[in-house]
Design a protein around this motif. Structure first.
Motif, mmCIF file in Angstrom:
data_model
loop_
_atom_site.group_PDB
_atom_site.id
_atom_site.type_symbol
_atom_site.label_atom_id
_atom_site.label_comp_id
_atom_site.label_asym_id
_atom_site.label_seq_id
_atom_site.Cartn_x
_atom_site.Cartn_y
_atom_site.Cartn_z
ATOM 1 N N CYS A 23 19.188 36.140 35.828
ATOM 2 C CA CYS A 23 19.075 37.188 34.803
ATOM 3 C C CYS A 23 18.833 36.583 33.424
ATOM 4 O O CYS A 23 17.997 37.080 32.659
ATOM 5 C CB CYS A 23 20.338 38.047 34.768
ATOM 6 S SG CYS A 23 20.591 39.078 36.207
ATOM 7 N N ARG A 26 15.300 35.552 32.890
ATOM 8 C CA ARG A 26 14.392 36.692 32.681
ATOM 9 C C ARG A 26 14.562 37.349 31.321
ATOM 10 O O ARG A 26 13.593 37.645 30.637
ATOM 11 C CB ARG A 26 14.622 37.759 33.750
ATOM 12 C CG ARG A 26 13.847 37.605 34.999
ATOM 13 C CD ARG A 26 13.859 38.877 35.842
ATOM 14 N NE ARG A 26 15.176 39.453 36.028
ATOM 15 C CZ ARG A 26 16.031 39.119 36.999
ATOM 16 N NH1 ARG A 26 15.693 38.197 37.872
ATOM 17 N NH2 ARG A 26 17.203 39.702 37.099
ATOM 18 N N SER A 27 15.832 37.596 30.943
ATOM 19 C CA SER A 27 16.102 38.453 29.787
ATOM 20 C C SER A 27 16.854 37.769 28.654
ATOM 21 O O SER A 27 17.128 38.403 27.635
ATOM 22 C CB SER A 27 16.925 39.667 30.235
ATOM 23 O OG SER A 27 16.287 40.341 31.289
ATOM 24 N N GLY A 28 17.225 36.525 28.839
ATOM 25 C CA GLY A 28 18.043 35.854 27.835
ATOM 26 C C GLY A 28 19.504 36.208 28.037
ATOM 27 O O GLY A 28 19.830 37.199 28.689
ATOM 28 N N GLY A 31 20.288 39.446 26.139
ATOM 29 C CA GLY A 31 19.602 40.604 26.713
ATOM 30 C C GLY A 31 20.079 40.985 28.104
ATOM 31 O O GLY A 31 19.637 41.990 28.661
ATOM 32 N N THR A 32 20.963 40.185 28.673
ATOM 33 C CA THR A 32 21.483 40.452 30.014
ATOM 34 C C THR A 32 22.806 41.199 29.913
ATOM 35 O O THR A 32 23.675 40.825 29.124
ATOM 36 C CB THR A 32 21.704 39.129 30.779
ATOM 37 O OG1 THR A 32 20.439 38.481 30.950
ATOM 38 C CG2 THR A 32 22.322 39.356 32.143
ATOM 39 N N THR A 33 22.953 42.231 30.712
ATOM 40 C CA THR A 33 24.211 42.988 30.755
ATOM 41 C C THR A 33 24.957 42.666 32.043
ATOM 42 O O THR A 33 24.382 42.114 32.992
ATOM 43 C CB THR A 33 23.930 44.504 30.714
ATOM 44 O OG1 THR A 33 23.233 44.860 31.916
ATOM 45 C CG2 THR A 33 23.097 44.892 29.493
ATOM 46 N N ASP A 36 23.206 44.185 34.882
ATOM 47 C CA ASP A 36 22.092 43.379 35.397
ATOM 48 C C ASP A 36 22.603 42.333 36.395
ATOM 49 O O ASP A 36 22.006 42.117 37.447
ATOM 50 C CB ASP A 36 21.374 42.655 34.249
ATOM 51 C CG ASP A 36 20.712 43.590 33.263
ATOM 52 O OD1 ASP A 36 20.274 44.694 33.664
ATOM 53 O OD2 ASP A 36 20.630 43.212 32.074
ATOM 54 N N GLU A 40 21.724 42.043 40.306
ATOM 55 C CA GLU A 40 21.076 40.812 40.783
ATOM 56 C C GLU A 40 21.878 40.139 41.893
ATOM 57 O O GLU A 40 21.313 39.590 42.840
ATOM 58 C CB GLU A 40 20.892 39.837 39.611
ATOM 59 C CG GLU A 40 20.170 38.557 39.956
ATOM 60 C CD GLU A 40 18.682 38.744 40.196
ATOM 61 O OE1 GLU A 40 18.115 37.932 40.950
ATOM 62 O OE2 GLU A 40 18.079 39.683 39.644
#
Length: 196
Positions: A23, A26-28, A31-33, A36, A40
């Motif tokens: 994660c 992909r999103s930093g 930026g990852t919750t 997420d 995943e």
């Protein structure tokens, strides 16, 4: 209800950390919750929160795992006789980083987060100091094995251990930032890294 073994708990924590790393790639990290990471991993929220209280806990655990794997690798190499050359040790470390992390941008993000997260900073600092001490011990033994007098070996090793860490960090930063960085070429060149 069957008792869960420590091995099972460790495997589950690793599964969560690996999902989180995907994660983050992909999103930093920011930026990852947690949602997420839950999605995943394929695990339930309860399973995730049973192992980690927060995303920050996962970041800390994943970064600790990566560094501890490198410490284990260097410990194994330092037990060999004759000792492998410093370039071979660096190559093994960087190959392990590539294998464990995949996307080097994650480590750069972790280093950035460590500047504002005191717990992550302390974890990274403690582990990095242990890693540097282990490299210095390896280098001391390597110098002695190559004819450097004991009295000179330790101070020389203490000077070169931070340099070895810089070569590792340089690989990670260049891999993360330079689009056409030749990681394989770097690893090949580092095999020729020699100390005097």
């Amino acid at each position: 209800m069957p008792k869960v073994t420590q091995e099972h708990r460790d495997a589950r924590r690793l599964q969560i950390a690996v999902a989180a790393l995907r994660c983050f790639a992909r999103s930093g990290i920011r930026g990852t919750t947690m949602a997420d990471i839950i999605a995943e991993s394929g695990l339930s929220a309860g399973a995730i929160y049973g192992h980690f209280a927060s995303k920050e806990d996962i970041v800390r655990a994943a970064s600790r795992e990566i560094l501890e794997n490198r410490i284990a690798e260097v410990s194994e190499l330092a037990a060999l006789s004759p000792l492998p050359a410093p370039g071979a040790v660096l190559n093994a470390i960087l190959t392990g980083v590539r294998r464990d992390v995949g996307d080097p941008r994650i480590l750069v993000q972790v280093w950035a987060e460590a500047m504002t997260d005191p717990v992550l900073h302390a974890t990274a600092s403690d582990t990095m100091l242990a890693f540097r001490a282990l490299l210095a011990e390896y280098l001391t033994d390597w110098f002695v094995e190559h004819g450097v007098p004991d009295a000179e070996a330790r101070p020389r090793a203490s000077r070169y251990a931070p340099l070895m860490i810089s070569l590792i960090q340089g690989f990670i930063v260049q891999s993360a930032i330079i689009p056409d960085f030749d990681g394989d070429g770097y690893l090949e060149a580092i095999e020729g890294f020699a100390l005097s």
